[in-house]
Design a protein around this motif. Structure first.
Motif, PDB file in Angstrom:
ATOM      1  N   TRP A  44       0.811  -1.219   0.000  1.00  0.00           N
ATOM      2  CA  TRP A  44       0.000   0.000   0.000  1.00  0.00           C
ATOM      3  C   TRP A  44       0.847   1.274   0.000  1.00  0.00           C
ATOM      4  O   TRP A  44       0.304   2.383   0.075  1.00  0.00           O
ATOM      5  N   GLY A  45       2.153   1.092  -0.031  1.00  0.00           N
ATOM      6  CA  GLY A  45       3.028   2.264   0.004  1.00  0.00           C
ATOM      7  C   GLY A  45       3.024   2.983   1.340  1.00  0.00           C
ATOM      8  O   GLY A  45       3.189   4.204   1.393  1.00  0.00           O
ATOM      9  N   VAL A  46       2.834   2.218   2.411  1.00  0.00           N
ATOM     10  CA  VAL A  46       2.873   2.804   3.750  1.00  0.00           C
ATOM     11  C   VAL A  46       4.274   2.586   4.330  1.00  0.00           C
ATOM     12  O   VAL A  46       4.752   1.457   4.390  1.00  0.00           O
ATOM     13  N   GLN A  47       4.899   3.693   4.717  1.00  0.00           N
ATOM     14  CA  GLN A  47       6.266   3.634   5.242  1.00  0.00           C
ATOM     15  C   GLN A  47       6.219   3.374   6.753  1.00  0.00           C
ATOM     16  O   GLN A  47       5.997   4.295   7.536  1.00  0.00           O
ATOM     17  N   LEU A  48       6.432   2.137   7.176  1.00  0.00           N
ATOM     18  CA  LEU A  48       6.257   1.802   8.592  1.00  0.00           C
ATOM     19  C   LEU A  48       7.260   2.515   9.500  1.00  0.00           C
ATOM     20  O   LEU A  48       6.948   2.877  10.626  1.00  0.00           O
ATOM     21  N   SER A  49       8.470   2.709   8.981  1.00  0.00           N
ATOM     22  CA  SER A  49       9.517   3.303   9.826  1.00  0.00           C
ATOM     23  C   SER A  49       9.224   4.756  10.203  1.00  0.00           C
ATOM     24  O   SER A  49       9.763   5.271  11.175  1.00  0.00           O
ATOM     25  N   SER A  50       8.353   5.401   9.431  1.00  0.00           N
ATOM     26  CA  SER A  50       8.109   6.816   9.741  1.00  0.00           C
ATOM     27  C   SER A  50       6.761   7.052  10.416  1.00  0.00           C
ATOM     28  O   SER A  50       6.312   8.188  10.543  1.00  0.00           O
ATOM     29  N   ILE A  51       6.133   5.981  10.872  1.00  0.00           N
ATOM     30  CA  ILE A  51       4.822   6.159  11.498  1.00  0.00           C
ATOM     31  C   ILE A  51       4.956   6.640  12.932  1.00  0.00           C
ATOM     32  O   ILE A  51       5.709   6.080  13.715  1.00  0.00           O
ATOM     33  N   VAL A  52       4.216   7.685  13.223  1.00  0.00           N
ATOM     34  CA  VAL A  52       4.197   8.216  14.585  1.00  0.00           C
ATOM     35  C   VAL A  52       2.907   7.734  15.244  1.00  0.00           C
ATOM     36  O   VAL A  52       1.827   7.931  14.692  1.00  0.00           O
ATOM     37  N   PRO A  53       3.015   7.093  16.399  1.00  0.00           N
ATOM     38  CA  PRO A  53       1.782   6.620  17.045  1.00  0.00           C
ATOM     39  C   PRO A  53       0.895   7.788  17.451  1.00  0.00           C
ATOM     40  O   PRO A  53       1.361   8.759  18.033  1.00  0.00           O
ATOM     41  N   GLN A  54      -0.365   7.693  17.117  1.00  0.00           N
ATOM     42  CA  GLN A  54      -1.318   8.730  17.506  1.00  0.00           C
ATOM     43  C   GLN A  54      -1.725   8.527  18.962  1.00  0.00           C
ATOM     44  O   GLN A  54      -1.467   7.480  19.556  1.00  0.00           O
ATOM     45  N   LYS A  55      -2.392   9.538  19.494  1.00  0.00           N
ATOM     46  CA  LYS A  55      -2.708   9.556  20.918  1.00  0.00           C
ATOM     47  C   LYS A  55      -3.478   8.306  21.381  1.00  0.00           C
ATOM     48  O   LYS A  55      -3.115   7.685  22.376  1.00  0.00           O
ATOM     49  N   ALA A  56      -4.520   7.940  20.653  1.00  0.00           N
ATOM     50  CA  ALA A  56      -5.335   6.786  21.064  1.00  0.00           C
ATOM     51  C   ALA A  56      -4.482   5.507  21.093  1.00  0.00           C
ATOM     52  O   ALA A  56      -4.646   4.655  21.965  1.00  0.00           O
ATOM     53  N   ASN A  57      -3.554   5.432  20.145  1.00  0.00           N
ATOM     54  CA  ASN A  57      -2.677   4.269  20.076  1.00  0.00           C
ATOM     55  C   ASN A  57      -1.692   4.271  21.255  1.00  0.00           C
ATOM     56  O   ASN A  57      -1.501   3.244  21.916  1.00  0.00           O
ATOM     57  N   GLN A  58      -1.107   5.423  21.507  1.00  0.00           N
ATOM     58  CA  GLN A  58      -0.179   5.547  22.651  1.00  0.00           C
ATOM     59  C   GLN A  58      -0.863   5.146  23.947  1.00  0.00           C
ATOM     60  O   GLN A  58      -0.292   4.433  24.770  1.00  0.00           O
ATOM     61  N   GLU A  59      -2.085   5.611  24.100  1.00  0.00           N
ATOM     62  CA  GLU A  59      -2.807   5.310  25.342  1.00  0.00           C
ATOM     63  C   GLU A  59      -3.137   3.821  25.452  1.00  0.00           C
ATOM     64  O   GLU A  59      -3.049   3.234  26.531  1.00  0.00           O
ATOM     65  N   TYR A  60      -3.468   3.229  24.315  1.00  0.00           N
ATOM     66  CA  TYR A  60      -3.771   1.789  24.321  1.00  0.00           C
ATOM     67  C   TYR A  60      -2.497   0.997  24.653  1.00  0.00           C
ATOM     68  O   TYR A  60      -2.521   0.068  25.465  1.00  0.00           O
ATOM     69  N   CYS A  61      -1.389   1.397  24.045  1.00  0.00           N
ATOM     70  CA  CYS A  61      -0.118   0.701  24.307  1.00  0.00           C
ATOM     71  C   CYS A  61       0.302   0.868  25.769  1.00  0.00           C
ATOM     72  O   CYS A  61       0.817  -0.067  26.383  1.00  0.00           O
ATOM     73  N   ARG A  62       0.060   2.050  26.305  1.00  0.00           N
ATOM     74  CA  ARG A  62       0.391   2.278  27.725  1.00  0.00           C
ATOM     75  C   ARG A  62      -0.476   1.390  28.624  1.00  0.00           C
ATOM     76  O   ARG A  62      -0.012   0.853  29.628  1.00  0.00           O
ATOM     77  N   PHE A  63      -1.716   1.244  28.244  1.00  0.00           N
ATOM     78  CA  PHE A  63      -2.621   0.356  28.985  1.00  0.00           C
ATOM     79  C   PHE A  63      -2.099  -1.089  28.956  1.00  0.00           C
ATOM     80  O   PHE A  63      -2.068  -1.777  29.981  1.00  0.00           O
ATOM     81  N   LEU A  64      -1.653  -1.527  27.779  1.00  0.00           N
ATOM     82  CA  LEU A  64      -1.088  -2.880  27.669  1.00  0.00           C
ATOM     83  C   LEU A  64       0.112  -3.026  28.598  1.00  0.00           C
ATOM     84  O   LEU A  64       0.260  -4.026  29.295  1.00  0.00           O
TER      85      LEU A  64
END
Ligand SMILES: Cc1ncc(CNC=O)c(N)n1
Length: 223
Positions: free
Chosen positions: A101-121
């Motif tokens: 899909w042409g998505v560059q994984l190395s440059s992805i910045v986690p968004q707030k909802a994702n950060q919060e979910y990861c912190r919960f984990l």
């Protein structure tokens, strides 16, 4: 004899509205209806890759707790190990799919909802968190994806062909069976848990549902 109503069944009935909100989210509906915005899909793909990377140590911690929970005559460790193995495959899949899909994984910045979910984990990795509580989170996280993507594969769905493989990844039957095994593990644990642990586990389920809804929202609303 009538089968006994399990704890998870009680919870799913009680929290049906929130549960359906997580498994029938507009993002999922848009895949199923075939009018998904591809940029939303790409956002989801990149963000979910980051989530899955954080999910691995969480699942490993559940595995450790299952092992330490000693009375594992029921094969909990093997079921969870199967989950770890699937995640290994999944990470490769994300890389392949991102490239497609042409998505560059190395440059992805986690968004707030994702950060919060990861912190919960991360908070659930703590040894203070009981096996039962962590296992409930694990079961819920896997099952929400299973139900959501299985919904996109039903006969009357209009899922775009290029997204079918993604839906298959979690919506397939064997992933469904794995989720059932997790549910059995959880119900067996809850059967012998103290009221305190049951209360904590139910609160954890609700937090997972909220995080999942926020995660879909993040993908759906932003481009
Ligand atoms: C946000 C979220 N929830 C659940 C899953 C499914 N588990 C592992 O892949 C996932 N990939 N992402």
């Amino acid at each position: 004899m009538q089968a006994k109503i399990t704890v998870t069944e009680t919870w799913l009935r009680k929290h049906r509205h929130l549960y359906d909100g997580a498994t029938r989210h507009p993002f999922i509906r848009s895949i199923r209806d075939g009018n998904i915005d591809i940029s939303a899909f790409k956002t989801w793909l990149g963000q979910d890759y980051i989530f899955v990377r954080a999910f691995v140590p969480f699942v490993a911690s559940v595995l450790t707790k299952a092992y330490k929970g000693s009375d594992d005559g029921n094969g909990d460790v093997e079921v969870i190990l199967g989950g770890v193995a699937a995640l290994h495959d999944e990470i490769s899949w994300f890389k392949k799919e991102a490239f497609k899909w042409g998505v560059q994984l190395s440059s992805i910045v986690p968004q707030k909802a994702n950060q919060e979910y990861c912190r919960f984990l991360e908070s659930l990795i703590s040894p203070e968190v009981e096996y039962t509580v962590a296992a409930v989170a694990f079961w819920a996280i896997e099952t929400i994806y299973q139900e959501s993507f299985a919904h996109c594969l039903e006969d009357d769905s209009k899922t775009p062909p290029e997204l079918k493989e993604t839906c298959q990844r979690w919506g397939n039957e064997s992933f469904g069976e794995y989720c059932n095994s997790l549910r059995n593990i959880v119900d067996r644990q809850l059967e012998k848990a103290s009221d305190d642990v049951i209360t904590k586990a139910e609160a954890t389920l609700l937090r997972v549902l909220e995080h999942e809804v926020d995660f879909w929202n993040m993908s759906h609303r932003r481009t």
